[in-house]
Write a protein that holds these residues in place. Sequence first.
Motif, mmCIF file in Angstrom:
data_model
loop_
_atom_site.group_PDB
_atom_site.id
_atom_site.type_symbol
_atom_site.label_atom_id
_atom_site.label_comp_id
_atom_site.label_asym_id
_atom_site.label_seq_id
_atom_site.Cartn_x
_atom_site.Cartn_y
_atom_site.Cartn_z
ATOM 1 N N ALA A 148 0.831 -1.205 0.000
ATOM 2 C CA ALA A 148 0.000 0.000 0.000
ATOM 3 C C ALA A 148 0.866 1.255 0.000
ATOM 4 O O ALA A 148 0.583 2.232 -0.702
ATOM 5 C CB ALA A 148 -0.930 -0.015 1.212
ATOM 6 N N ASP A 149 1.967 1.227 0.768
ATOM 7 C CA ASP A 149 2.875 2.377 0.799
ATOM 8 C C ASP A 149 3.701 2.478 -0.480
ATOM 9 O O ASP A 149 4.046 3.577 -0.920
ATOM 10 C CB ASP A 149 3.794 2.294 2.024
ATOM 11 C CG ASP A 149 3.032 2.548 3.325
ATOM 12 O OD1 ASP A 149 2.121 3.392 3.308
ATOM 13 O OD2 ASP A 149 3.349 1.899 4.337
ATOM 14 N N ALA A 150 4.021 1.333 -1.066
ATOM 15 C CA ALA A 150 4.757 1.352 -2.335
ATOM 16 C C ALA A 150 3.925 2.017 -3.429
ATOM 17 O O ALA A 150 4.453 2.747 -4.275
ATOM 18 C CB ALA A 150 5.126 -0.071 -2.750
ATOM 19 N N GLU A 151 2.629 1.782 -3.402
ATOM 20 C CA GLU A 151 1.746 2.402 -4.385
ATOM 21 C C GLU A 151 1.753 3.924 -4.243
ATOM 22 O O GLU A 151 1.672 4.659 -5.238
ATOM 23 C CB GLU A 151 0.337 1.851 -4.237
ATOM 24 C CG GLU A 151 0.215 0.384 -4.676
ATOM 25 C CD GLU A 151 -1.174 -0.178 -4.451
ATOM 26 O OE1 GLU A 151 -1.877 0.330 -3.544
ATOM 27 O OE2 GLU A 151 -1.569 -1.100 -5.190
ATOM 28 N N LYS A 152 1.871 4.405 -3.012
ATOM 29 C CA LYS A 152 1.961 5.856 -2.803
ATOM 30 C C LYS A 152 3.255 6.406 -3.396
ATOM 31 O O LYS A 152 3.273 7.498 -3.965
ATOM 32 C CB LYS A 152 1.886 6.172 -1.309
ATOM 33 C CG LYS A 152 0.561 5.805 -0.657
ATOM 34 C CD LYS A 152 0.600 6.046 0.848
ATOM 35 C CE LYS A 152 -0.693 5.581 1.522
ATOM 36 N NZ LYS A 152 -0.631 5.718 2.998
ATOM 37 N N GLY A 153 4.336 5.646 -3.236
ATOM 38 C CA GLY A 153 5.606 6.064 -3.821
ATOM 39 C C GLY A 153 5.539 6.116 -5.339
ATOM 40 O O GLY A 153 6.056 7.052 -5.968
#
Length: 352
Positions: free
Chosen positions: A246-251
């Motif tokens: 989920a955080d990788a998608e934000k990146g």
Amino acid sequence: MLGKWLGKKSAPENDETFTAAEREQLQQFRIPGYEGPLPAAWFSRQGQQARLSLPFSAGPQVLEKLQQDAQLGHYQWQLDCQVEKLPNSQPELPLIYGNVIVISSGKGGVGKSSVAVQLAVALAENGASVGLLDADIYGPSLPTMLGGADEKQQINDQNKMQPHLRHGVYVSSLGFLADSKDAAIWRGPMASAALQQLFRDTAWPRLDYLIVDLPPGTGDIQLTIAQKLPVTGAVVVTTPQNVALADAEKGIAMFRKVGIPLTGLIENMSHYHCPACGHEEAIFGQHGGRKTAESHQVPLLAQLPLASPIRQALDQGQPLLTAEPQHPLNAAIREMATAVAAQLYQQAKKPV
């Protein structure tokens, strides 16, 4: 009949071209990170000597399929890599920094810094001139992973910081300037200014690649990188578990919003590798990185294992590539380096 009496001979074979069957076979050849067949101009031969010429860094292991091929294996294959300087986000700056690759993660704890270190060392092993900038200024861990944490960076006569040469990589880090036990308690603007100074005031040699280890997240420092540094491409590191994805998608979304080309995704800790029996277990889940890469239409560049020998080597300041070059776990690291360099080049050459 006339031809027989005149001694007519068939046309001599050209020692500098491949046969039609060989050219067709070369079209089937693939290397990690490069989508589709390689340009025919990258292959050449003279007699029994054959050459693969690449405009990006790659290791000799890419030749193995050619050397083992039934039609092409009789040639003596050589690899020639001449790294091309690619367009970046700040074209007005000089190209002495080479191709700048930022290594990012949406959250901490996914092994971003260890990926950055191993990528840099693998590129250097392939013969490229490589720099490594520790932009994770709140927690600079590269001096620990590369060794020499107690050796401070020196200032030269031009008031520039001399990078440390560790395992073939030129390294600049706040960890070489401050005490390892000191905490960097800086607000965003101060941290961003410190990063720019670390980048510009380091006496880098002429580089092929500069790997930048970013702090985790999507804040001030990441925006500073995007707006001030000559970035060629970004790599996002994640683990297979949902919270990291989920955080990788934000990146991924951040780099696209600021116009930084996204080179691809690296899934770290893809599976646990038991050093005793070789058993592999996906303790953080399976296929998370692949599904995220597919859904966002970015390349999945590597799936690296969670393995004790890799961790132990980095804890001792001796990356596994240099501590035990023949270790089987190094194969995935070397393949990752080729994939990053190849995809970085291919993306830069795609028509806009």
